[in-house]
Design a protein around this motif. Structure first.
Motif, PDB file in Angstrom:
ATOM      1  N   TYR A  13       6.402  60.845  52.585  1.00 50.63           N
ATOM      2  CA  TYR A  13       5.625  62.032  52.925  1.00 50.63           C
ATOM      3  C   TYR A  13       6.189  62.652  54.205  1.00 50.63           C
ATOM      4  CZ  TYR A  13       2.547  60.115  49.422  1.00 50.63           C
ATOM      5  OH  TYR A  13       2.051  59.618  48.233  1.00 50.63           O
ATOM      6  N   ILE A  14       6.517  63.945  54.103  1.00 52.39           N
ATOM      7  CA  ILE A  14       7.122  64.655  55.228  1.00 52.39           C
ATOM      8  C   ILE A  14       6.082  65.570  55.866  1.00 52.39           C
ATOM      9  CG2 ILE A  14       9.025  66.103  56.007  1.00 52.39           C
ATOM     10  CD1 ILE A  14      10.038  63.611  54.733  1.00 52.39           C
ATOM     11  N   LEU A  15       5.925  65.454  57.183  1.00 50.42           N
ATOM     12  CA  LEU A  15       5.082  66.376  57.959  1.00 50.42           C
ATOM     13  C   LEU A  15       5.980  67.222  58.846  1.00 50.42           C
ATOM     14  CD1 LEU A  15       2.143  64.082  59.173  1.00 50.42           C
ATOM     15  CD2 LEU A  15       2.098  65.761  57.320  1.00 50.42           C
ATOM     16  N   GLY A  16       5.756  68.510  58.849  1.00 50.01           N
ATOM     17  CA  GLY A  16       6.518  69.374  59.745  1.00 50.01           C
ATOM     18  C   GLY A  16       6.051  69.192  61.176  1.00 50.01           C
ATOM     19  N   GLY A  17       6.964  68.778  62.055  1.00 48.39           N
ATOM     20  CA  GLY A  17       6.617  68.604  63.462  1.00 48.39           C
ATOM     21  C   GLY A  17       6.519  69.949  64.138  1.00 48.39           C
ATOM     22  N   LEU A  66      -3.883  71.861  60.458  1.00 51.72           N
ATOM     23  CA  LEU A  66      -4.293  70.699  61.242  1.00 51.72           C
ATOM     24  C   LEU A  66      -3.127  70.173  62.053  1.00 51.72           C
ATOM     25  CD1 LEU A  66      -6.223  68.794  58.425  1.00 51.72           C
ATOM     26  CD2 LEU A  66      -7.203  70.302  60.166  1.00 51.72           C
ATOM     27  N   ALA A  67      -3.444  69.476  63.128  1.00 54.31           N
ATOM     28  CA  ALA A  67      -2.417  68.780  63.913  1.00 54.31           C
ATOM     29  C   ALA A  67      -1.856  67.634  63.073  1.00 54.31           C
ATOM     30  CB  ALA A  67      -3.020  68.245  65.206  1.00 54.31           C
ATOM     31  N   ILE A  68      -0.613  67.243  63.373  1.00 52.57           N
ATOM     32  CA  ILE A  68       0.020  66.211  62.544  1.00 52.57           C
ATOM     33  C   ILE A  68      -0.738  64.891  62.614  1.00 52.57           C
ATOM     34  CG2 ILE A  68       2.315  67.245  62.673  1.00 52.57           C
ATOM     35  CD1 ILE A  68       3.024  65.126  64.776  1.00 52.57           C
ATOM     36  N   ASN A  69      -1.350  64.578  63.756  1.00 54.14           N
ATOM     37  CA  ASN A  69      -2.115  63.327  63.847  1.00 54.14           C
ATOM     38  C   ASN A  69      -3.396  63.398  63.023  1.00 54.14           C
ATOM     39  OD1 ASN A  69      -2.689  65.153  66.260  1.00 54.14           O
ATOM     40  ND2 ASN A  69      -4.461  63.795  66.341  1.00 54.14           N
ATOM     41  N   GLN A  70      -3.981  64.606  62.881  1.00 54.05           N
ATOM     42  CA  GLN A  70      -5.174  64.755  62.051  1.00 54.05           C
ATOM     43  C   GLN A  70      -4.837  64.585  60.566  1.00 54.05           C
ATOM     44  OE1 GLN A  70      -6.349  68.653  63.377  1.00 54.05           O
ATOM     45  NE2 GLN A  70      -7.592  67.856  65.080  1.00 54.05           N
TER      46      GLN A  70
END
Length: 315
Positions: free
Chosen positions: A226-230, A275-279
């Motif tokens: 799973y890729i999250l855009g930073g 949402l923020a990446i940590n959320q």
């Protein structure tokens, strides 16, 4: 002055004051009485413990009051710590958690072992740091803080992910901010690399998570990356992560917010799925643990985003 008696006179050339001698004698008599009383009661005390009226006179009431207040506060803190310890013990027993309390060193070792196991067999989550050029220094600092919180959640998780930070060069501002803001960043159990995620994973294994995707994420699979855009974007540059994923031709998915939540009215009529990446990561962690999107979304989407769990949302 006539009619008054001078209490001071000389005996053998030594000047004597009757009033002062009388005070001294009275003090000695009182100290002697206290000592005799302790002897009658067979109480053995040090000579230094017999009250000294001269010391009492020099000790102000204000100092004594402060000392008593300090002692009361100290006792209250001890009592509060004891009650908190008993409360935690009671909570553990109610949950059926009968495991003994471990020392910090043991807890740290257990956490490290769990994270190392996740790096071997756990699901993989990658934060794509290739878009930091689009961000201001303030936004980059916020991103570094989100990475800290993301890692903190992973450390506490019973089923952690194998984490990656890609396109992360040591001379980049975001790397320097992570070092400045995150204690122990160099010791994080995260794979930090200058390589792109395209070099590390095959496209068939990847799902790029973006709020603009058409497809909703249904499951969290162990063999998927799973890729999250930073990205922290205060200027709201829309669809940056979506555009990048589309250009690369990878699968995209969004969190199933529309399927499980509804918009709620608010004075500003504001609704946002960004949402923020940590959320986002906390939602994935909780879903993996509970299997419930309703629970994961309601617990981790801030109320200020303008969404609430729908009445007909499945459990």
């Amino acid at each position: 002055m006539e009619g008054q008696i001078d209490p001071t006179f000389e005996i053998n050339g030594v000047q004597t004051n009757l009033e002062e001698d009388s005070c001294v004698q009275q003090r000695k008599l009182m100290e002697s009485s206290i000592t005799d009383g302790l002897d009658l009661l067979n109480i053995d005390v040090e000579v230094d413990t017999v009250p000294s009226f001269r010391e009492d006179a020099s000790c102000s009431k204000n100092v004594l009051r402060k000392q008593r207040n300090w002692e009361r506060r100290l006792e209250a803190k001890k009592s509060k710590r004891k009650e908190e310890k008993q409360r935690r013990k009671l909570n553990r027993s109610e949950r059926g958690d009968l495991e003994p309390e471990f020392s910090k060193r043991v807890v740290k070792a257990i956490t490290r072992e769990r994270l190392e196991e996740a790096r071997a067999v756990g699901p993989r989550l990658c934060v794509d740091m290739s878009m930091t050029d689009c961000m201001s220094p303030k936004e980059i600092s916020r991103l570094a803080g989100q990475i800290r919180r993301l890692y903190g959640s992973n450390r506490k998780a019973p089923q952690p992910f194998h984490l990656f930070l890609t396109n992360m060069t040591e001379d980049s501002l975001v790397y320097k901010e992570c070092l400045r803001m995150n204690d122990g960043f160099l010791h994080y159990l995260i794979d930090v690399t200058e390589k792109s995620w395209l070099e590390l994973f095959t496209l068939d294994d990847v799902i790029y998570l973006t709020p603009d995707a058409n497809e909703a994420l249904e499951q969290v699979e162990g063999d998927t990356v799973y890729i999250l855009g930073g990205l922290v974007d205060e200027s709201i540059q829309k669809k940056l992560s979506y555009t990048r994923a589309k250009e690369l031709g990878v699968r995209m998915a969004r969190l199933p917010i529309d399927e499980y939540m509804v918009k709620k009215s608010n004075p500003k009529n504001f609704h946002s799925k960004i949402l923020a990446i940590n959320q986002v990561f906390d939602i994935l962690l909780m879903f993996r643990e509970t299997g419930s999107w309703t629970q994961a979304l309601s617990a981790n989407i801030p109320p200020g985003k303008g969404y609430m769990v729908g009445l007909n949302a499945p459990l």
